[in-house]
Scaffold this motif. Structure first.
Motif, mmCIF file in Angstrom:
data_model
loop_
_atom_site.group_PDB
_atom_site.id
_atom_site.type_symbol
_atom_site.label_atom_id
_atom_site.label_comp_id
_atom_site.label_asym_id
_atom_site.label_seq_id
_atom_site.Cartn_x
_atom_site.Cartn_y
_atom_site.Cartn_z
ATOM 1 N N TRP A 13 0.827 -1.204 0.000
ATOM 2 C CA TRP A 13 0.000 0.000 0.000
ATOM 3 C C TRP A 13 0.859 1.250 0.000
ATOM 4 O O TRP A 13 0.505 2.252 -0.612
ATOM 5 C CB TRP A 13 -0.964 -0.003 1.188
ATOM 6 C CG TRP A 13 -2.059 -0.988 0.981
ATOM 7 C CD1 TRP A 13 -2.198 -2.205 1.586
ATOM 8 C CD2 TRP A 13 -3.156 -0.866 0.074
ATOM 9 N NE1 TRP A 13 -3.312 -2.846 1.106
ATOM 10 C CE2 TRP A 13 -3.928 -2.040 0.175
ATOM 11 C CE3 TRP A 13 -3.557 0.112 -0.829
ATOM 12 C CZ2 TRP A 13 -5.073 -2.264 -0.569
ATOM 13 C CZ3 TRP A 13 -4.705 -0.111 -1.571
ATOM 14 C CH2 TRP A 13 -5.448 -1.285 -1.439
ATOM 15 N N MET B 55 2.055 1.758 -3.607
ATOM 16 C CA MET B 55 0.941 2.247 -4.427
ATOM 17 C C MET B 55 0.593 3.691 -4.067
ATOM 18 O O MET B 55 0.319 4.513 -4.957
ATOM 19 C CB MET B 55 -0.275 1.332 -4.276
ATOM 20 C CG MET B 55 -0.060 -0.003 -4.960
ATOM 21 S SD MET B 55 -1.347 -1.263 -4.768
ATOM 22 C CE MET B 55 -2.832 -0.391 -4.521
ATOM 23 N N SER B 56 0.591 4.019 -2.795
ATOM 24 C CA SER B 56 0.275 5.383 -2.351
ATOM 25 C C SER B 56 1.286 6.385 -2.881
ATOM 26 O O SER B 56 0.922 7.472 -3.324
ATOM 27 C CB SER B 56 0.246 5.453 -0.822
ATOM 28 O OG SER B 56 -0.803 4.689 -0.317
ATOM 29 N N ILE C 7 3.232 6.103 -5.562
ATOM 30 C CA ILE C 7 3.056 6.245 -7.013
ATOM 31 C C ILE C 7 1.844 7.123 -7.301
ATOM 32 O O ILE C 7 1.898 8.030 -8.131
ATOM 33 C CB ILE C 7 2.927 4.860 -7.688
ATOM 34 C CG1 ILE C 7 4.257 4.113 -7.617
ATOM 35 C CG2 ILE C 7 2.464 4.998 -9.139
ATOM 36 C CD1 ILE C 7 4.183 2.651 -8.038
ATOM 37 N N TRP C 8 0.764 6.884 -6.583
ATOM 38 C CA TRP C 8 -0.461 7.660 -6.797
ATOM 39 C C TRP C 8 -0.236 9.133 -6.454
ATOM 40 O O TRP C 8 -0.654 10.020 -7.187
ATOM 41 C CB TRP C 8 -1.597 7.072 -5.954
ATOM 42 C CG TRP C 8 -2.899 7.741 -6.206
ATOM 43 C CD1 TRP C 8 -3.771 7.489 -7.209
ATOM 44 C CD2 TRP C 8 -3.479 8.803 -5.452
ATOM 45 N NE1 TRP C 8 -4.865 8.314 -7.130
ATOM 46 C CE2 TRP C 8 -4.699 9.139 -6.047
ATOM 47 C CE3 TRP C 8 -3.072 9.500 -4.313
ATOM 48 C CZ2 TRP C 8 -5.524 10.143 -5.567
ATOM 49 C CZ3 TRP C 8 -3.894 10.505 -3.830
ATOM 50 C CH2 TRP C 8 -5.100 10.813 -4.459
ATOM 51 N N ARG C 9 0.463 9.404 -5.332
ATOM 52 C CA ARG C 9 0.705 10.795 -4.925
ATOM 53 C C ARG C 9 1.606 11.513 -5.929
ATOM 54 O O ARG C 9 1.388 12.689 -6.235
ATOM 55 C CB ARG C 9 1.299 10.851 -3.521
ATOM 56 C CG ARG C 9 0.279 10.564 -2.438
ATOM 57 C CD ARG C 9 0.777 10.925 -1.034
ATOM 58 N NE ARG C 9 2.055 10.357 -0.676
ATOM 59 C CZ ARG C 9 2.215 9.224 0.004
ATOM 60 N NH1 ARG C 9 1.178 8.524 0.409
ATOM 61 N NH2 ARG C 9 3.427 8.778 0.293
ATOM 62 N N GLN D 279 1.888 10.813 -9.142
ATOM 63 C CA GLN D 279 1.067 11.029 -10.342
ATOM 64 C C GLN D 279 0.112 12.207 -10.135
ATOM 65 O O GLN D 279 -0.043 13.058 -11.009
ATOM 66 C CB GLN D 279 0.304 9.747 -10.662
ATOM 67 C CG GLN D 279 -0.432 9.770 -11.963
ATOM 68 C CD GLN D 279 -1.143 8.448 -12.200
ATOM 69 O OE1 GLN D 279 -1.628 7.810 -11.284
ATOM 70 N NE2 GLN D 279 -1.217 8.059 -13.450
ATOM 71 N N ARG D 280 -0.521 12.258 -8.959
ATOM 72 C CA ARG D 280 -1.451 13.351 -8.661
ATOM 73 C C ARG D 280 -0.721 14.693 -8.626
ATOM 74 O O ARG D 280 -1.196 15.688 -9.180
ATOM 75 C CB ARG D 280 -2.157 13.095 -7.338
ATOM 76 C CG ARG D 280 -3.230 14.152 -7.046
ATOM 77 C CD ARG D 280 -3.877 13.936 -5.718
ATOM 78 N NE ARG D 280 -2.847 14.195 -4.705
ATOM 79 C CZ ARG D 280 -2.973 13.901 -3.431
ATOM 80 N NH1 ARG D 280 -4.034 13.296 -2.987
ATOM 81 N NH2 ARG D 280 -2.013 14.186 -2.580
ATOM 82 N N ARG E 119 -0.006 15.796 -12.126
ATOM 83 C CA ARG E 119 -1.241 16.259 -12.781
ATOM 84 C C ARG E 119 -1.625 17.653 -12.287
ATOM 85 O O ARG E 119 -2.011 18.515 -13.079
ATOM 86 C CB ARG E 119 -2.390 15.290 -12.497
ATOM 87 C CG ARG E 119 -2.471 14.126 -13.447
ATOM 88 C CD ARG E 119 -3.814 13.396 -13.373
ATOM 89 N NE ARG E 119 -4.417 13.368 -12.065
ATOM 90 C CZ ARG E 119 -4.337 12.337 -11.198
ATOM 91 N NH1 ARG E 119 -3.654 11.268 -11.526
ATOM 92 N NH2 ARG E 119 -4.930 12.389 -10.029
#
Length: 133
Positions: A3, A6-7, A9-11, A13-14, A17
């Protein structure tokens, strides 16, 4: 640990963006629409684009329609199968894609500048190993 990976990578990417959002809005594009322009350049059929992006075909069809209405894309019938159509970027679409890619590259370069060249090489190696199914 999964987790956490994944967190992060997501942060990342966000954050990328969000950094690009204002520039993309000035181009009248969302991040997904900019990505779709890139995908359509090599996968001109809607079903192929949807499969490549991992998005539902109706979502991609709706996005293609919006991009066509904004004159970023042109639709044409397939000469070999008149039931099928493809999309291609207009000059406006090509220019917008170039600008969107420049925004994306600048945002990522700012973050990569925090790393040493050997760290970037190692990151690329690790990401490549994670990509393989």
């Amino acid at each position: 640990m999964v987790w956490e990976v994944m967190s992060r990578i997501w942060r990342l990417q966000r954050a990328l963006r969000e950094e690009m959002e204002e520039g993309l809005e000035a181009l009248d594009l969302s991040g997904l629409e900019a990505w779709l322009l890139r995908v359509v350049d090599t996968h001109p059929y809607p079903s192929d684009a949807a499969r490549h992006m991992g998005l539902p075909p109706p979502t991609v069809s709706h996005m293609l329609r919006r991009l066509e209405e904004k004159n970023f894309l042109e639709r044409s019938l397939d000469n070999k199968d008149l039931r099928r159509f493809s999309f291609r970027l207009t000059e406006k679409g090509r220019n917008a894609l170039r600008q969107a890619e420049a925004l994306m590259e600048a945002a990522l370069r700012r973050r990569l500048a925090r790393l040493k060249p050997e760290e970037i090489a190692h990151l690329l190696e690790l990401l490549g190993r994670l990509e393989v199914a």
